[in-house]
Write an enzyme that holds these catalytic residues in place. Sequence first.
Site, PDB file in Angstrom:
ATOM      1  N   HIS A 192      -0.078  -0.727  -9.709  1.00 59.77           N
ATOM      2  CA  HIS A 192       1.363  -0.912  -9.478  1.00 59.77           C
ATOM      3  C   HIS A 192       2.069  -0.619 -10.812  1.00 59.77           C
ATOM      4  CE1 HIS A 192       5.060  -3.320  -8.909  1.00 59.77           C
ATOM      5  NE2 HIS A 192       4.824  -3.250  -7.613  1.00 59.77           N
ATOM      6  N   ASP A 227      -4.805  -8.052 -12.550  1.00 62.66           N
ATOM      7  CA  ASP A 227      -3.573  -8.258 -11.794  1.00 62.66           C
ATOM      8  C   ASP A 227      -3.977  -8.704 -10.381  1.00 62.66           C
ATOM      9  OD1 ASP A 227      -1.458  -7.942 -10.083  1.00 62.66           O
ATOM     10  OD2 ASP A 227      -0.864  -5.958 -10.812  1.00 62.66           O
ATOM     11  N   GLN A 272      -2.089  -8.884  -5.388  1.00 63.33           N
ATOM     12  CA  GLN A 272      -2.450  -8.594  -3.990  1.00 63.33           C
ATOM     13  C   GLN A 272      -3.712  -9.307  -3.550  1.00 63.33           C
ATOM     14  OE1 GLN A 272      -0.667  -7.046  -1.778  1.00 63.33           O
ATOM     15  NE2 GLN A 272       0.922  -6.357  -3.186  1.00 63.33           N
ATOM     16  N   LYS A 330       3.736 -13.959  -2.837  1.00 63.46           N
ATOM     17  CA  LYS A 330       2.806 -13.186  -1.994  1.00 63.46           C
ATOM     18  C   LYS A 330       1.818 -14.109  -1.296  1.00 63.46           C
ATOM     19  CE  LYS A 330       3.211  -8.999  -4.658  1.00 63.46           C
ATOM     20  NZ  LYS A 330       4.217  -8.121  -4.041  1.00 63.46           N
ATOM     21  N   CYS A 386       5.734   1.570  -5.520  1.00 61.38           N
ATOM     22  CA  CYS A 386       5.645   1.322  -6.966  1.00 61.38           C
ATOM     23  C   CYS A 386       4.262   1.694  -7.488  1.00 61.38           C
ATOM     24  CB  CYS A 386       5.955  -0.138  -7.314  1.00 61.38           C
ATOM     25  SG  CYS A 386       7.553  -0.683  -6.774  1.00 61.38           S
TER      26      CYS A 386
END
Length: 404
Positions: free
Chosen positions: A121, A198, A201, A224, A362
């Site tokens: 991203h 990261d 997700q 999220k 993104c």
Amino acid sequence: MFNVEKIRKDFPILSRKVNGKPLVYFDNAATSQTPQQVIDAIVNYYHNYNANIHRGVHTLSQEATDLYEQSRQKIQKHFHAKFSHEIIFTSGTTHGINLVANGFTSILKKGDDIIVSALEHHSNIVPWQMLCERTGANLKVIPMNNEGELVMSEYEKLLSKNTKLVFVNHISNALGTINPIEYIIEKAHDIGAAVLIDGAQACPHIKPDVQALDVDFYVASAHKMCGPTGVGILYGKEAWLKKLPPYQGGGEMIAEVTFEKTTYADLPHKFEAGTPNIAGGIVFGAAIDYMNNIGFDAIAKYENELLEYATEKLLQIDSLKIYGTAKNKTSVISFNLKGIHPYDVGSILDKLGIAVRTGHHCAQPIMDYYKIPGTIRASFAFYNTKAEIDALVAGVKKAKMMLS
Ligand code: 7TS
């Protein structure tokens, strides 16, 4: 037995209509929906506890402080961090990455290498490019293959004694690929480089264990994972967080201030300047409770059924191509209809009450790899159903008929 109908009753928004049709919400990778239990926690905070924290002698401030710190401990337990002061509240994943990238300004030297992946991203690319501009370090990229998997043999070739830091996502937002982060972390550590993962997700689907992973930094966003927007966490190993300088200066992050010199507060406050998102921090804990009550194993199993069902049904549509066919992937399907712009399909689906994201998500380098302007992305959560997937498939067929 996974009782999705019972779970759906927790989410008031799922019973609303959009454009006269029942809402089918398949934009979960952008943000998840909010259960009543989490909405109640927000209301409860403002009804009963609203006060600034870490500073008041009065009861409300002390109660709000206790709730905020209890939530930090809950999050520590969820991520299995060793200490609660290794959990820094941020405004979200983007903030966490920028905090670490800023901290490495004084650590990197010209000629050092830092490694990103082709599947990122933009928020895990741009802050590092800015860091390279400040320091003269080089940004190297782990390439991807046609399935949307990272090529590990190429990763190994990039590693050298110059490598200082590796940062990849746990799961790709655009394709759903689950990356082999255990292997990535092990190889980076072999040559003495630090690793940031990261987890934006991953956290809606997987319960990460930062100690078992032995990861140096892990970042996530509450919104999220059924929580509110504007709050997230940075996990950092204590030694790293002690080494990095503060990111922002202000109230709460200091030990003592004079005009000659300021000394900084201990962890975690050193990285938490100013009044934080107090309600958000407290409610993040409630969202984690909600998801743990359902259970991450049950969530993963059910979402995998949805993924398999949707993949099979969508592939029955002529001229539909799925991007991202990794062996190890989560409930995200990025696809296009041949010769039709994804935006047009997304607009027709919206008229049918079906929310998907269209565009580059993104993650423009992934779209460049496939030489496409973007995709239609349907991302499923544990409160979605096979009947909703049937509605999506019917909608895509309709869009294809109207646009061909
Ligand atoms: N990293 C990944 C892998 C993401 O998917 C996102 C947001 C971010 C970082 C940034 O998170 P934030 O909470 O700081 O904004 N991804 C998406 C998406 O896929 N569609 O909308 C936002």
